[in-house]
Design a protein around this motif. Structure first.
Motif, PDB file in Angstrom:
ATOM      1  N   GLN A  69       0.805  -1.223   0.000  1.00  0.00           N
ATOM      2  CA  GLN A  69       0.000   0.000   0.000  1.00  0.00           C
ATOM      3  C   GLN A  69       0.839   1.275   0.000  1.00  0.00           C
ATOM      4  OE1 GLN A  69      -3.240  -0.509  -0.413  1.00  0.00           O
ATOM      5  NE2 GLN A  69      -2.761  -2.701  -0.310  1.00  0.00           N
ATOM      6  N   ASP A  70       2.130   1.125   0.244  1.00  0.00           N
ATOM      7  CA  ASP A  70       3.015   2.289   0.302  1.00  0.00           C
ATOM      8  C   ASP A  70       3.421   2.686  -1.120  1.00  0.00           C
ATOM      9  OD1 ASP A  70       4.979   4.195   0.708  1.00  0.00           O
ATOM     10  OD2 ASP A  70       5.971   3.093   2.327  1.00  0.00           O
ATOM     11  N   PRO A  71       3.129   3.934  -1.552  1.00  0.00           N
ATOM     12  CA  PRO A  71       3.510   4.361  -2.908  1.00  0.00           C
ATOM     13  C   PRO A  71       5.010   4.233  -3.182  1.00  0.00           C
ATOM     14  CG  PRO A  71       1.999   5.940  -1.897  1.00  0.00           C
ATOM     15  CD  PRO A  71       2.407   4.980  -0.823  1.00  0.00           C
ATOM     16  N   LYS A  72       5.829   4.336  -2.139  1.00  0.00           N
ATOM     17  CA  LYS A  72       7.275   4.232  -2.335  1.00  0.00           C
ATOM     18  C   LYS A  72       7.683   2.830  -2.788  1.00  0.00           C
ATOM     19  CE  LYS A  72       8.541   5.696   1.706  1.00  0.00           C
ATOM     20  NZ  LYS A  72       9.423   6.108   2.826  1.00  0.00           N
ATOM     21  N   THR A  73       6.891   1.823  -2.382  1.00  0.00           N
ATOM     22  CA  THR A  73       7.190   0.456  -2.805  1.00  0.00           C
ATOM     23  C   THR A  73       7.027   0.315  -4.308  1.00  0.00           C
ATOM     24  OG1 THR A  73       6.490  -0.447  -0.656  1.00  0.00           O
ATOM     25  CG2 THR A  73       6.568  -1.968  -2.510  1.00  0.00           C
ATOM     26  N   GLN A  74       5.942   0.858  -4.843  1.00  0.00           N
ATOM     27  CA  GLN A  74       5.711   0.769  -6.286  1.00  0.00           C
ATOM     28  C   GLN A  74       6.770   1.542  -7.055  1.00  0.00           C
ATOM     29  OE1 GLN A  74       3.443  -1.228  -7.779  1.00  0.00           O
ATOM     30  NE2 GLN A  74       4.577  -0.651  -9.627  1.00  0.00           N
ATOM     31  N   ARG A  75       7.158   2.719  -6.543  1.00  0.00           N
ATOM     32  CA  ARG A  75       8.196   3.498  -7.222  1.00  0.00           C
ATOM     33  C   ARG A  75       9.522   2.746  -7.219  1.00  0.00           C
ATOM     34  NH1 ARG A  75       5.657   7.951  -4.519  1.00  0.00           N
ATOM     35  NH2 ARG A  75       7.283   7.984  -2.915  1.00  0.00           N
ATOM     36  N   LEU A  76       9.786   2.025  -6.114  1.00  0.00           N
ATOM     37  CA  LEU A  76      11.024   1.246  -6.032  1.00  0.00           C
ATOM     38  C   LEU A  76      11.054   0.167  -7.115  1.00  0.00           C
ATOM     39  CD1 LEU A  76      13.572   0.729  -4.063  1.00  0.00           C
ATOM     40  CD2 LEU A  76      12.223  -1.211  -3.281  1.00  0.00           C
ATOM     41  N   LEU A  77       9.919  -0.501  -7.319  1.00  0.00           N
ATOM     42  CA  LEU A  77       9.859  -1.581  -8.301  1.00  0.00           C
ATOM     43  C   LEU A  77      10.073  -1.067  -9.721  1.00  0.00           C
ATOM     44  CD1 LEU A  77       6.803  -3.502  -6.845  1.00  0.00           C
ATOM     45  CD2 LEU A  77       9.189  -4.193  -6.708  1.00  0.00           C
ATOM     46  N   GLU A  78       9.819   0.210  -9.939  1.00  0.00           N
ATOM     47  CA  GLU A  78       9.979   0.797 -11.267  1.00  0.00           C
ATOM     48  C   GLU A  78      11.387   1.324 -11.515  1.00  0.00           C
ATOM     49  OE1 GLU A  78       6.966   3.768 -11.268  1.00  0.00           O
ATOM     50  OE2 GLU A  78       5.295   2.337 -11.427  1.00  0.00           O
ATOM     51  N   CYS A  79      12.252   1.287 -10.503  1.00  0.00           N
ATOM     52  CA  CYS A  79      13.616   1.810 -10.643  1.00  0.00           C
ATOM     53  C   CYS A  79      14.489   0.875 -11.486  1.00  0.00           C
ATOM     54  CB  CYS A  79      14.260   1.996  -9.270  1.00  0.00           C
ATOM     55  SG  CYS A  79      13.582   3.369  -8.305  1.00  0.00           S
ATOM     56  N   ASP A  80      15.421   1.480 -12.208  1.00  0.00           N
ATOM     57  CA  ASP A  80      16.361   0.696 -13.008  1.00  0.00           C
ATOM     58  C   ASP A  80      17.345  -0.067 -12.128  1.00  0.00           C
ATOM     59  OD1 ASP A  80      15.217   1.680 -15.337  1.00  0.00           O
ATOM     60  OD2 ASP A  80      16.577   3.398 -15.424  1.00  0.00           O
ATOM     61  N   GLU A  81      17.707   0.538 -10.998  1.00  0.00           N
ATOM     62  CA  GLU A  81      18.670  -0.096 -10.093  1.00  0.00           C
ATOM     63  C   GLU A  81      18.166   0.019  -8.656  1.00  0.00           C
ATOM     64  OE1 GLU A  81      22.395   1.804 -10.643  1.00  0.00           O
ATOM     65  OE2 GLU A  81      22.744   0.972 -12.640  1.00  0.00           O
ATOM     66  N   VAL A  82      18.368  -1.043  -7.874  1.00  0.00           N
ATOM     67  CA  VAL A  82      18.024  -1.050  -6.455  1.00  0.00           C
ATOM     68  C   VAL A  82      19.212  -1.623  -5.688  1.00  0.00           C
ATOM     69  CG1 VAL A  82      16.500  -1.961  -4.670  1.00  0.00           C
ATOM     70  CG2 VAL A  82      15.549  -1.304  -6.886  1.00  0.00           C
ATOM     71  N   VAL A  83      19.673  -0.878  -4.696  1.00  0.00           N
ATOM     72  CA  VAL A  83      20.806  -1.299  -3.878  1.00  0.00           C
ATOM     73  C   VAL A  83      20.331  -1.513  -2.444  1.00  0.00           C
ATOM     74  CG1 VAL A  83      23.088  -0.691  -3.006  1.00  0.00           C
ATOM     75  CG2 VAL A  83      22.436  -0.038  -5.328  1.00  0.00           C
ATOM     76  N   ALA A  84      20.627  -2.669  -1.893  1.00  0.00           N
ATOM     77  CA  ALA A  84      20.257  -2.983  -0.513  1.00  0.00           C
ATOM     78  C   ALA A  84      21.443  -2.700   0.408  1.00  0.00           C
ATOM     79  CB  ALA A  84      19.850  -4.445  -0.399  1.00  0.00           C
ATOM     80  N   VAL A  85      21.165  -2.053   1.542  1.00  0.00           N
ATOM     81  CA  VAL A  85      22.197  -1.732   2.528  1.00  0.00           C
ATOM     82  C   VAL A  85      21.689  -2.147   3.908  1.00  0.00           C
ATOM     83  CG1 VAL A  85      23.551   0.090   3.626  1.00  0.00           C
ATOM     84  CG2 VAL A  85      23.061   0.212   1.171  1.00  0.00           C
ATOM     85  N   ALA A  86      22.521  -2.854   4.661  1.00  0.00           N
ATOM     86  CA  ALA A  86      22.160  -3.274   6.011  1.00  0.00           C
ATOM     87  C   ALA A  86      23.414  -3.253   6.884  1.00  0.00           C
ATOM     88  CB  ALA A  86      21.538  -4.668   5.994  1.00  0.00           C
ATOM     89  N   TYR A  87      23.201  -3.265   8.191  1.00  0.00           N
ATOM     90  CA  TYR A  87      24.311  -3.183   9.129  1.00  0.00           C
ATOM     91  C   TYR A  87      24.246  -4.331  10.130  1.00  0.00           C
ATOM     92  CZ  TYR A  87      24.858   1.561   7.338  1.00  0.00           C
ATOM     93  OH  TYR A  87      25.042   2.643   6.516  1.00  0.00           O
ATOM     94  N   LEU A  88      25.366  -5.016  10.304  1.00  0.00           N
ATOM     95  CA  LEU A  88      25.538  -6.024  11.337  1.00  0.00           C
ATOM     96  C   LEU A  88      26.635  -5.533  12.265  1.00  0.00           C
ATOM     97  CD1 LEU A  88      25.452  -9.313   9.214  1.00  0.00           C
ATOM     98  CD2 LEU A  88      23.742  -8.593  10.885  1.00  0.00           C
ATOM     99  N   ASP A  89      26.210  -4.936  13.398  1.00  0.00           N
ATOM    100  CA  ASP A  89      27.167  -4.326  14.333  1.00  0.00           C
ATOM    101  C   ASP A  89      28.026  -3.299  13.588  1.00  0.00           C
ATOM    102  OD1 ASP A  89      26.194  -5.816  16.483  1.00  0.00           O
ATOM    103  OD2 ASP A  89      27.433  -7.523  15.931  1.00  0.00           O
ATOM    104  N   SER A  90      29.341  -3.525  13.513  1.00  0.00           N
ATOM    105  CA  SER A  90      30.230  -2.551  12.884  1.00  0.00           C
ATOM    106  C   SER A  90      30.457  -2.845  11.405  1.00  0.00           C
ATOM    107  CB  SER A  90      31.579  -2.518  13.607  1.00  0.00           C
ATOM    108  OG  SER A  90      32.217  -3.774  13.512  1.00  0.00           O
ATOM    109  N   ILE A  91      29.684  -3.790  10.846  1.00  0.00           N
ATOM    110  CA  ILE A  91      29.848  -4.186   9.455  1.00  0.00           C
ATOM    111  C   ILE A  91      28.693  -3.649   8.611  1.00  0.00           C
ATOM    112  CG2 ILE A  91      30.022  -6.130   7.858  1.00  0.00           C
ATOM    113  CD1 ILE A  91      32.429  -5.752   9.723  1.00  0.00           C
ATOM    114  N   LYS A  92      29.036  -3.067   7.480  1.00  0.00           N
ATOM    115  CA  LYS A  92      28.030  -2.616   6.520  1.00  0.00           C
ATOM    116  C   LYS A  92      28.010  -3.592   5.347  1.00  0.00           C
ATOM    117  CE  LYS A  92      27.099   1.055   3.148  1.00  0.00           C
ATOM    118  NZ  LYS A  92      27.554   2.340   2.596  1.00  0.00           N
ATOM    119  N   LEU A  93      26.825  -4.088   5.005  1.00  0.00           N
ATOM    120  CA  LEU A  93      26.645  -4.977   3.866  1.00  0.00           C
ATOM    121  C   LEU A  93      25.912  -4.225   2.760  1.00  0.00           C
ATOM    122  CD1 LEU A  93      25.490  -8.267   5.640  1.00  0.00           C
ATOM    123  CD2 LEU A  93      27.785  -7.686   4.853  1.00  0.00           C
ATOM    124  N   GLN A  94      26.368  -4.386   1.543  1.00  0.00           N
ATOM    125  CA  GLN A  94      25.746  -3.716   0.405  1.00  0.00           C
ATOM    126  C   GLN A  94      25.713  -4.680  -0.783  1.00  0.00           C
ATOM    127  OE1 GLN A  94      26.971   0.309  -0.290  1.00  0.00           O
ATOM    128  NE2 GLN A  94      26.574   0.226  -2.491  1.00  0.00           N
TER     129      GLN A  94
END
Length: 247
Positions: A69-94
């Motif tokens: 239901q979030d409009p941002k979700t639909q806009r995300l699906l229409e993007c050419d590129e999507v990058v995921a970023v998450a953090y595990l303690d002092s580590i950044k995963l991308q």
């Protein structure tokens, strides 16, 4: 940060690259087990907070939480590129996400994507953090970023030169990952007070007894004076903890 920019600043990304399928699956499992927030960054500049729901190595599929239901979700699906970023303690995963498909079900919705073929693991800058002594009652005072009339005083859980973690109680409306909080008044102790702009990087669930979540925030464009104040506080806190351990 885009990977080409990271490559330019680090002189190549090979030392940060994870390409073994088993190791990638292990990292994703840690994100899932810890209910870690995964920020999905679209090429249009939008950010959608999500989490890993399922990892299907046999089919090469990754399932992430989504609000259909979030409009941002639909806009995300229409993007050419999507990058995921998450953090595990002092580590950044991308890692990059491809073949995104929104799946609607009776109990909710999700995003299916192809399992990433590679992932990048970075040690976060200024990752060394200290927990302020509880007797100092460290607090951060601000307006709620989505409700300007709501004044908040949030407990500071830990702090580093690059950022801090705040405790957000369950009875306070949630914060959106990526939001910028301007002119936050941070009081760490009687001698350490400053105003800072914070950007929310990730939201982490704590144990059920805590009745709240952890907000991982980054200081944006801190001044030299502020960094020196923080370094002095970190050094003094370390010394006090060592003295307390000797008592």
């Amino acid at each position: 940060m885009p990977l080409d920019a990271l490559s330019a600043s680090h002189g190549g990304l090979d030392e940060f690259r994870i390409s073994a399928p088993r190791e990638i699956a292990l990292m994703l499992k840690q994100l899932a087990d810890g209910s870690v927030t995964v920020n999905l960054n679209g090429s249009d500049g939008g950010v959608v907070g999500s989490s890993v729901w399922a990892i299907d190595t046999a089919r090469g599929k990754l399932t992430l939480s989504a609000d259909a239901q979030d409009p941002k979700t639909q806009r995300l699906l229409e993007c050419d590129e999507v990058v995921a970023v998450a953090y595990l303690d002092s580590i950044k995963l991308q890692f990059d996400l491809q073949q995104l498909v929104l799946v609607r079900g009776v109990s909710g919705s999700a995003i299916n994507a192809a399992l990433p073929r590679e992932m990048f693991r970075f040690q976060r800058r200024n990752a060394y953090r200290v927990r302020p002594l509880l007797r100092s009652s460290p607090m951060a005072r601000m307006r709620h970023p989505a409700l300007a009339d709501m004044q908040l005083s949030l407990r500071v859980l830990d702090v580093s030169i690059g950022g801090c973690a705040l405790f957000l109680p369950d009875d306070v409306p949630p914060f959106e990952p990526g939001v910028l909080m301007n002119q936050v008044q941070v009081d760490l102790d009687a001698d350490t007070r400053f105003s800072a702009n914070l950007r929310l990087q990730h939201v982490t669930s704590l144990n059920a007894e805590s009745k709240g979540v952890r907000l991982g925030c980054e200081f944006t464009r801190p001044s030299g004076d502020m960094e020196r104040t923080l370094q002095r506080f970190i050094d003094q806190t370390q010394k006090r903890r060592k003295l307390m351990a000797l008592d």
